[in-house]
Design a protein around this motif. Structure first.
Motif, PDB file in Angstrom:
ATOM      1  N   THR A 129       0.824  -1.214   0.000  1.00 47.24           N
ATOM      2  CA  THR A 129       0.000   0.000   0.000  1.00 47.24           C
ATOM      3  C   THR A 129       0.861   1.268   0.000  1.00 47.24           C
ATOM      4  O   THR A 129       0.425   2.314  -0.467  1.00 47.24           O
ATOM      5  N   ARG A 135       1.408   2.140  -3.430  1.00 41.33           N
ATOM      6  CA  ARG A 135       0.190   2.756  -3.971  1.00 41.33           C
ATOM      7  C   ARG A 135       0.206   4.265  -3.703  1.00 41.33           C
ATOM      8  O   ARG A 135      -0.133   5.052  -4.573  1.00 41.33           O
ATOM      9  N   SER A 143      -3.056  -6.521  -5.675  1.00 37.12           N
ATOM     10  CA  SER A 143      -4.137  -5.563  -5.387  1.00 37.12           C
ATOM     11  C   SER A 143      -3.857  -4.901  -4.044  1.00 37.12           C
ATOM     12  O   SER A 143      -4.051  -5.513  -2.990  1.00 37.12           O
ATOM     13  N   LEU A 189      -4.915  -2.095  -2.155  1.00 44.69           N
ATOM     14  CA  LEU A 189      -5.705  -1.041  -1.514  1.00 44.69           C
ATOM     15  C   LEU A 189      -5.765  -1.335  -0.012  1.00 44.69           C
ATOM     16  O   LEU A 189      -5.234  -2.345   0.448  1.00 44.69           O
ATOM     17  N   TYR A 190      -6.439  -0.461   0.721  1.00 42.59           N
ATOM     18  CA  TYR A 190      -6.434  -0.591   2.180  1.00 42.59           C
ATOM     19  C   TYR A 190      -7.524  -1.535   2.678  1.00 42.59           C
ATOM     20  O   TYR A 190      -8.710  -1.277   2.471  1.00 42.59           O
ATOM     21  N   ASN A 249     -11.847   3.759  -0.097  1.00 42.47           N
ATOM     22  CA  ASN A 249     -10.583   3.547  -0.806  1.00 42.47           C
ATOM     23  C   ASN A 249     -10.514   4.424  -2.052  1.00 42.47           C
ATOM     24  O   ASN A 249      -9.508   5.092  -2.304  1.00 42.47           O
ATOM     25  N   MET A 262      -8.013   7.648  -2.757  1.00 39.78           N
ATOM     26  CA  MET A 262      -7.092   7.683  -3.902  1.00 39.78           C
ATOM     27  C   MET A 262      -7.345   8.942  -4.745  1.00 39.78           C
ATOM     28  O   MET A 262      -6.401   9.604  -5.179  1.00 39.78           O
ATOM     29  N   PHE A 273     -12.438  -3.628   2.066  1.00 32.17           N
ATOM     30  CA  PHE A 273     -11.676  -4.218   0.952  1.00 32.17           C
ATOM     31  C   PHE A 273     -11.276  -5.662   1.269  1.00 32.17           C
ATOM     32  O   PHE A 273     -11.291  -6.519   0.406  1.00 32.17           O
ATOM     33  N   THR A 276      -9.138  -2.404  -7.653  1.00 34.85           N
ATOM     34  CA  THR A 276      -7.793  -1.822  -7.840  1.00 34.85           C
ATOM     35  C   THR A 276      -7.724  -1.096  -9.190  1.00 34.85           C
ATOM     36  O   THR A 276      -7.107  -0.030  -9.294  1.00 34.85           O
ATOM     37  N   ALA A 330      -9.590   2.103  -8.789  1.00 36.01           N
ATOM     38  CA  ALA A 330      -8.773   3.089  -8.053  1.00 36.01           C
ATOM     39  C   ALA A 330      -7.767   3.774  -8.977  1.00 36.01           C
ATOM     40  O   ALA A 330      -7.444   4.946  -8.802  1.00 36.01           O
TER      41      ALA A 330
END
Lengths: 242, 254
Positions: free
Chosen positions: A81, A84, B88, B90-91, B99, B103, B135, B147, B150
């Motif tokens: 993350t 990200r 993938s 994300l949080y 999410n 972003m 998620f 994802t 996002a």
């Protein structure tokens, strides 16, 4: 560019508070542990509880900022993350400062609760300006120290283990419960190397009636500790993405 | 009419100590095309994407994305690209909607617009019913779809997809391929890495074949098949990469 980074810092901090800090483990680590520690000491050595208030606030700052700060960077590196975040139009420094700010905001929340309750219940009259100065600078110091210790190791558990050493050294050697002035000379010199010493000293002076300008020296030293923690942390985090 | 080049890679190289992961590669990607970057594991596909998206610095060479150098203008470039990494990422502790909003805000999309775009994308990706679910509760296919959503939330011009269908079941992979095809119809430029050659054959306008950090061929899948006199892109790939004798030997061993 700087606007992108500022926005990034702010959003990352808010997201971290939501995902990591406002959770039972962080709250208990940040607020219950310092109160329990101080109460345990008080029960063993009953006296004027007001004398222990700066130590309790200092421990709240230390533990609330580092409660999650010391693990979130490694945790996010492992989950991907953090990458990200770095795909967004913000720099590595902004990502790290966002993480630091998350710890600072959570720590400020916890410290405000403890300080306000102490002031009201015990009828204390601190110098608010100096108190805020010392609390804010200390929050930045310990949050960035947590970030620094986090980026120098690879595993999440290593960061927590590594952080416990300075944490417990500071509890005993920074004047939280035992005044630095009464320590043997060697330990006294060692305590001057620990940032919590300046937090506790600044807090004591802020609560003291015979206030003096030495509190500003504590503030300046804390700012130096912040710079010495945050700059290497940014550098080390950048290296992970070269 | 001249095609507009949106990615121009020149001599891009990445070394990790003695190991040359990407070795002086050159290629161009035109606006609106789906460009496939094919190669076996360890060929340098992900390393190339990491350099193009600012996650890693090139040892040598440069790339221009929308005319901007990845060496000097990466922050500006990031505003115009979306990236879907292989994992993938994300949080887990945020909902699907949160999410996407988070972003979008990182890219400077105002909160009101961020919410609107996030909701539109969740509808487009058939995840709107689960917008408030965390998620971590999503299936692998849903995580992949979110994802990608996002990566699109700031409406990028170029989308980088790193192994988008890896680990997905047949239905989820097919659904994702349809999504990619739709994005192409919307005019997005797509840079896709995959080692599923059938997928590349279906989706890509042109492909580059990368082995040990070097590009061995760049062309339309149809042309590669014609040049190698093979019926499928997979067979063409085996011939170009020199893996064909190895496969034949394994088959003989049976």
């Amino acid at each position: 560019m700087w606007r992108d980074n500022l926005r990034g810092i702010f959003n990352i901090a808010l997201k971290d508070i939501k995902t990591y800090y406002l959770k039972p483990p962080a709250v208990s680590w940040g607020i219950v542990f310092p109160i329990t520690w101080i109460l345990a000491f008080y029960l063993r050595h009953p006296g004027d509880f007001k004398e222990l208030v700066p130590g309790m606030i200092g421990l709240t700052i230390l533990f609330s900022t580092t409660a999650a700060e010391a693990v979130v960077l490694n945790f996010e590196l492992r989950l991907g993350t953090l990458e990200r975040l770095l795909l967004a139009p913000i720099g590595v420094a902004a990502v790290l400062l966002g993480k630091v700010l998350g710890g600072v905001i959570f720590g400020l929340l916890m410290t405000t609760i403890i300080t306000t309750l102490s002031v009201i219940v015990l009828g204390l009259h601190p110098n608010i300006f100096y108190l805020i100065l010392i609390i804010l600078s200390s929050l930045f110091v310990f949050s960035s120290l947590g970030a620094f210790l986090c980026v120098i190791v690879k595993e999440v558990f290593e960061a927590q283990t590594l952080l416990n050493l300075p944490r417990f050294l500071m509890i005993f050697l920074s004047g939280v419960v035992y005044p630095v002035s009464k320590m043997p000379l060697v330990l006294r010199y060692f305590s001057y190397l620990l940032p919590l010493t300046y937090t506790i000293d600044g807090l004591r002076r802020s609560f003291s009636t015979d206030l003096n300008k030495m509190v500003l020296l504590d503030f300046i030293i804390l700012i130096i500790f912040f710079i010495l923690s945050v700059l290497p942390a940014i550098k080390l985090l950048s290296r992970k993405f070269e | 009419m001249d095609k507009e080049v949106v990615i121009q890679v020149s001599g891009l190289t990445k070394c990790y100590g003695e190991i040359v992961a990407v070795d002086h590669i050159n290629f161009e990607v035109n606006k609106g095309e789906v460009f496939g970057f094919l190669g076996p594991n360890g060929a340098g596909k992900t390393t190339t994407i990491r350099m193009l998206t600012g996650l890693s610095k090139p040892t040598e060479g440069d790339a221009l994305i929308l005319g901007l150098s990845i060496k000097t203008k990466i922050t500006e470039i990031k505003k115009h690209i979306g990236v879907v990494p292989e994992i993938s990422n994300l949080y887990d502790e945020l909902s699907a909607l949160d999410n996407l909003i988070f972003m979008a805000q990182l890219y400077g999309v105002p909160k009101g617009l961020a919410r609107k775009r996030a909701q539109e994308l969740l509808k487009a990706f058939r995840l709107f019913e689960r917008k408030d679910s965390l998620f971590r509760t999503f299936s692998r296919g849903m995580k992949r779809a979110l994802t990608i959503a996002a990566a699109l939330v700031h409406d990028p011009e170029i989308l980088f997809l790193d192994e988008p269908t890896v680990g997905l079941d047949v239905v989820a992979a097919r659904s994702l391929r349809n999504l990619i095809a739709n994005l192409r119809h919307q005019g997005k430029t797509i840079f896709l890495t995959t080692h599923y050659l059938e997928e590349a054959d279906l989706l890509c306008d042109r492909v580059a074949i990368l082995v040990k950090g070097r590009i061995l061929a760049i062309d339309k899948p149809l042309n590669l098949k014609a040049k190698t006199d093979k019926k499928s892109l997979e067979e063409a790939f085996m011939k170009i990469t020199g893996l064909e004798p190895e496969i034949l030997a394994i088959e003989k061993g049976k």
